[in-house]
Scaffold this motif. Structure first.
Motif, mmCIF file in Angstrom:
data_model
loop_
_atom_site.group_PDB
_atom_site.id
_atom_site.type_symbol
_atom_site.label_atom_id
_atom_site.label_comp_id
_atom_site.label_asym_id
_atom_site.label_seq_id
_atom_site.Cartn_x
_atom_site.Cartn_y
_atom_site.Cartn_z
ATOM 1 N N UNK A 1 0.692 -1.142 -0.203
ATOM 2 C CA UNK A 1 0.198 -0.163 0.142
ATOM 3 C C UNK A 1 0.731 1.125 -0.248
ATOM 4 N N UNK A 2 1.660 1.316 0.950
ATOM 5 C CA UNK A 2 2.877 2.091 0.755
ATOM 6 C C UNK A 2 3.580 2.796 0.101
ATOM 7 N N UNK A 3 4.265 1.381 -1.172
ATOM 8 C CA UNK A 3 4.404 1.829 -2.173
ATOM 9 C C UNK A 3 3.492 2.660 -3.647
ATOM 10 N N UNK A 4 2.351 2.302 -3.585
ATOM 11 C CA UNK A 4 1.626 2.655 -4.274
ATOM 12 C C UNK A 4 1.519 4.566 -4.296
ATOM 13 N N UNK A 5 0.593 4.149 -2.461
ATOM 14 C CA UNK A 5 0.194 5.125 -1.800
ATOM 15 C C UNK A 5 1.586 6.686 -1.570
ATOM 16 N N UNK A 6 2.488 6.509 -1.722
ATOM 17 C CA UNK A 6 3.447 7.438 -1.548
ATOM 18 C C UNK A 6 4.725 7.178 -1.831
ATOM 19 N N UNK A 7 4.640 6.112 -2.722
ATOM 20 C CA UNK A 7 6.419 6.307 -3.459
ATOM 21 C C UNK A 7 5.176 6.765 -5.111
ATOM 22 N N UNK A 8 4.382 5.419 -5.369
ATOM 23 C CA UNK A 8 3.532 5.771 -6.245
ATOM 24 C C UNK A 8 4.298 6.259 -8.404
ATOM 25 N N UNK A 9 4.068 7.011 -8.940
ATOM 26 C CA UNK A 9 4.477 7.254 -9.938
ATOM 27 C C UNK A 9 6.413 8.006 -9.524
ATOM 28 N N UNK A 10 6.477 8.658 -8.154
ATOM 29 C CA UNK A 10 8.269 8.991 -8.027
ATOM 30 C C UNK A 10 8.524 7.529 -9.157
ATOM 31 N N UNK A 11 8.764 6.615 -8.099
ATOM 32 C CA UNK A 11 9.197 5.478 -8.777
ATOM 33 C C UNK A 11 8.212 4.233 -9.191
ATOM 34 N N UNK A 12 8.640 4.010 -10.371
ATOM 35 C CA UNK A 12 7.472 2.798 -10.605
ATOM 36 C C UNK A 12 8.220 1.017 -9.825
ATOM 37 N N UNK A 13 9.268 1.618 -10.293
ATOM 38 C CA UNK A 13 9.583 -0.229 -9.221
ATOM 39 C C UNK A 13 9.648 -0.268 -8.197
ATOM 40 N N UNK A 14 9.247 0.732 -7.395
ATOM 41 C CA UNK A 14 8.904 0.686 -5.409
ATOM 42 C C UNK A 14 7.471 -0.408 -5.338
ATOM 43 N N UNK A 15 6.597 -0.212 -6.174
ATOM 44 C CA UNK A 15 5.287 -1.737 -6.283
ATOM 45 C C UNK A 15 5.788 -2.883 -6.723
ATOM 46 N N UNK A 16 6.708 -2.972 -7.826
ATOM 47 C CA UNK A 16 6.929 -4.479 -7.872
ATOM 48 C C UNK A 16 7.376 -4.942 -6.559
#
Length: 335
Positions: free
Chosen positions: A209-224
């Motif tokens: 959830x944090x990877x999408x909510x807080x990092x989001x489009x700034x680093x698309x590697x965070x979610x995977x």
């Protein structure tokens, strides 16, 4: 409970006295069961004193809570618990001296033991006394020294004192530390949660959830990255997955931050909830049948790949056609 309440009613009617009813761990009553106290409180037949280690806002129903005053009892300080542990150990050792055979050595407590026990008890004197009691009982025959290694072995401690409310406080602290790009704090709160016995998969889901909510489009590697960490936790479990979670937490904390998509969808939800469900424009509708085509479904739609230049076309309902949900802001640079 019914018998106690009935006796309290009789005492109130015959002697005009109110009964003090003390309920330990009142949170164990369901919210529906708690209603049993209400009529007797309102008639003044009982004075209800309830004790709970949980948050009354979550565990008591609103009607009962509105008729009570809440007093928060703070945890004991480390020095206060240490004094209690010292007295408990003295009593325990004196009992051993009275029961042991002549010639056996008196148990000595290594410096720092009482402070260590007090520190891991989270301000709970009962927990501290139990730890001290188990530690002394675990001493090998003829072993006169109670040291830190002995306490650790006896305790075999896999979790700290951990309430339901603290569970949510800790995950909140972890989330805010990641959002604030502080890897040291994020690692600390992660360690507290894992030591407290939290499910590592739960922690991993929150990292997703944090990877999408807080990092989001700034680093698309965070979610995977977070999803991979969650799958790894599911595959190997504790204690091996602790490093995987630490890896993910540090990555997320150090990553640049963007809440653009989060804020955009928050705006969408607000419009969807507050406004009527606007119809889909005719040119965007699917037209699989002749009748629907005759009704104008899909008419006037411009198929974007057929055009070399940008296509001027409305994609929102007419009533909100000028509404902007996504804004390219809410972004921070990599720390």
């Amino acid at each position: 409970m019914s018998a106690v309440i009935e006796e309290a009613g009789n005492l109130s009617r015959l002697a005009n006295k109110r009964t003090i009813l003390f309920m330990d761990e009142i949170h164990r009553f369901t919210k529906a069961q708690q209603d049993v106290f209400l009529p007797y409180l309102e008639r003044g037949q009982i004075v209800l004193i309830g004790a709970t280690t949980e948050n009354p806002s979550f565990k008591l129903n609103a009607a009962l809570l509105s008729r009570c005053r809440v007093f928060k009892l703070e945890s004991l300080s480390v020095s206060q618990v240490e004094s209690i542990v010292e007295r408990a150990l003295a009593l325990k050792i004196n009992d051993l001296v009275q029961n042991q055979q002549q010639g056996e050595k008196r148990v000595e407590v290594q410096q720092g033991v009482t402070k260590y026990i007090a520190g891991i008890s989270d301000g709970d004197a009962r927990v501290a006394i139990n730890i001290a009691d188990v530690a002394v009982d675990s001493l090998a025959p003829g072993d006169p020294l109670l040291d830190l290694d002995c306490v650790r072995r006896a305790l075999q401690r896999t979790h700290v004192v951990y309430s339901a409310e603290e569970h949510y406080d800790l995950i909140s602290a972890l989330h805010k530390s990641v959002r604030g790009s502080n890897p040291d704090a994020a690692l600390y709160w992660l360690g507290r949660m894992l030591q407290g016995g939290d499910d590592p998969v739960y922690v991993a889901r929150r990292l997703v959830r944090m990877a999408s909510e807080d990092i989001g489009l700034a680093d698309n590697h965070a979610l995977p990255m977070a999803v991979s960490a969650m799958h790894a936790c599911q595959a190997i479990g504790m204690p091996e997955c602790d490093t995987i979670l630490a890896h993910c937490v540090v990555y997320l904390a150090r990553a640049p931050k963007s809440v653009e998509s989060y804020m955009a969808f928050k705006s969408v939800k607000s419009v969807v909830e507050e406004q009527q469900p606007w119809p889909v424009p005719l040119h965007l509708r699917n037209a699989p049948t002749r009748l629907m085509q005759d009704l104008g479904y899909g008419h006037g739609y411009k198929y974007n790949p057929d055009y070399d230049e940008p296509v001027e076309q409305s994609y929102l309902p007419e009533a909100i056609s000028n509404h902007t949900f996504f804004e390219e802001r809410y972004r921070t640079k990599k720390q």
